[in-house]
Design an enzyme around this catalytic site. Sequence first.
Site, short mmCIF file in Angstrom:
data_model
loop_
_atom_site.label_atom_id
_atom_site.label_comp_id
_atom_site.label_asym_id
_atom_site.label_seq_id
_atom_site.Cartn_x
_atom_site.Cartn_y
_atom_site.Cartn_z
N SER A 8 0.84 -1.21 0.00
CA SER A 8 0.00 0.00 0.00
C SER A 8 0.87 1.25 0.00
O SER A 8 1.44 1.66 1.01
CB SER A 8 -0.91 0.00 1.22
OG SER A 8 -1.71 1.17 1.18
N ASP A 35 -3.82 3.86 -3.91
CA ASP A 35 -5.15 4.35 -3.50
C ASP A 35 -5.40 5.73 -4.10
O ASP A 35 -4.66 6.67 -3.86
CB ASP A 35 -5.22 4.44 -1.98
CG ASP A 35 -5.33 3.08 -1.33
OD1 ASP A 35 -6.25 2.32 -1.73
OD2 ASP A 35 -4.52 2.76 -0.45
N HIS A 66 -6.58 1.20 -6.89
CA HIS A 66 -7.84 1.14 -6.16
C HIS A 66 -8.53 2.50 -6.26
O HIS A 66 -8.13 3.45 -5.58
CB HIS A 66 -7.53 0.77 -4.70
CG HIS A 66 -8.72 0.66 -3.82
ND1 HIS A 66 -8.61 0.51 -2.45
CD2 HIS A 66 -10.06 0.66 -4.09
CE1 HIS A 66 -9.82 0.45 -1.92
NE2 HIS A 66 -10.71 0.54 -2.89
N GLY A 145 -4.44 2.79 8.76
CA GLY A 145 -4.33 2.77 10.22
C GLY A 145 -5.64 2.54 10.96
O GLY A 145 -5.73 2.82 12.16
N ASP A 176 -8.28 -5.64 1.83
CA ASP A 176 -7.67 -4.32 2.01
C ASP A 176 -8.15 -3.69 3.31
O ASP A 176 -9.36 -3.42 3.45
CB ASP A 176 -8.03 -3.43 0.81
CG ASP A 176 -7.34 -2.08 0.84
OD1 ASP A 176 -6.46 -1.87 1.69
OD2 ASP A 176 -7.68 -1.24 -0.02
N GLY A 177 -7.23 -3.44 4.21
CA GLY A 177 -7.53 -2.74 5.45
C GLY A 177 -7.16 -3.54 6.68
O GLY A 177 -7.68 -4.63 6.90
N GLY A 198 -0.16 -2.51 4.36
CA GLY A 198 0.12 -1.10 4.63
C GLY A 198 0.75 -0.89 5.98
O GLY A 198 1.70 -1.60 6.35
N SER A 199 0.20 0.06 6.73
CA SER A 199 0.80 0.42 8.02
C SER A 199 0.68 -0.70 9.05
O SER A 199 1.34 -0.68 10.08
CB SER A 199 0.16 1.70 8.56
OG SER A 199 -1.18 1.46 8.96
C1 DX5 Z 1 -7.48 2.22 1.90
C2 DX5 Z 1 -6.05 1.74 2.04
C3 DX5 Z 1 -5.81 1.35 3.46
C4 DX5 Z 1 -4.38 1.15 3.85
C5 DX5 Z 1 -4.10 -0.24 4.23
O1 DX5 Z 1 -8.09 1.73 0.81
O2 DX5 Z 1 -5.68 0.76 1.13
O3 DX5 Z 1 -6.61 0.28 3.76
O4 DX5 Z 1 -3.45 1.56 2.95
O5 DX5 Z 1 -3.16 -0.27 5.22
P1 DX5 Z 1 -3.46 -0.35 6.81
O6 DX5 Z 1 -4.92 -0.55 7.03
O7 DX5 Z 1 -2.61 -1.48 7.24
O8 DX5 Z 1 -2.98 0.96 7.33
ZN ZN Z 2 -6.85 0.41 -1.06
#
Ligand code: DX5
Ligand code: ZN
Length: 221
Positions: A8, A35, A66, A145, A176-177, A198-199
């Site tokens: 991500s 994104d 996305h 996050g 995703d998420g 991602g994070s």
């Molecule tokens: C939104 C993004 C987030 C994010 C994923 O569509 O795609 O969901 O970058 O990383 P997390 O949730 O791990 O921060």
């Molecule tokens: Zn995404």
Amino acid sequence: MNSKISASMMCADFLNLADDIRELERIKVDYLHIDIMDNHFVPNITLSPDYIRQVRNATYIPMDIHLMINEPERHLDLFDFKEDDIVSIHYESTPHIQRALKALKDIGVTVSIALNPATPIYYLDFLIEDIDVVLIMTVNPGYAGQSLVPETLEKIRDLRIYLDNRGGEHVAIEVDGNVSFENARRMRKKGADIFVAGSSSLFCADMSIKEANKILRESIA
Ligand code: DX5
Ligand code: ZN
């Protein structure tokens, strides 16, 4: 399907982006998750068509784009899509979802439909022939996050069964998420194939991309 990782990029280090991209090449990440937000479909603004063009010049890694924008079918010509890309559009983002999916298929990309956490699986009833991937949002789209919406775990399992019963055996499931190391393991057991990292994993604050990749790969093996 073998599990795949999509990094991500909204969670990458913007001030050292080239270094992060080199590292993502070294760990052989499968996709760069980009994104795109319009501040209407979701309450945030993130990456852009220009960002895609710049990053494209810097790497061979295919993109997983996305689109969190309203009426994406009106804006597809802004993007420089490539054949190896996955492009996701949201069921909730247009009254003409089938037309929008068909437009993506005509461009020649891997076509993905994204579903918000509360959007039912049966909304795909008349769309299975139009898609290659379903992107299950495991948080509400818009921000990195966030915490997992727990109901979405069962949704992954239900979706795999639903697709397999309707001639969609070849359709991959992307999540995703909040794909943390632990959540990724649970999602893999339910049937997820592509993991947006991602994070919560690849770009988490307390370890390097290399270390995070090792743990994540073990979680989704
Ligand atoms: C939104 C993004 C987030 C994010 C994923 O569509 O795609 O969901 O970058 O990383 P997390 O949730 O791990 O921060
Ligand atoms: Zn995404």
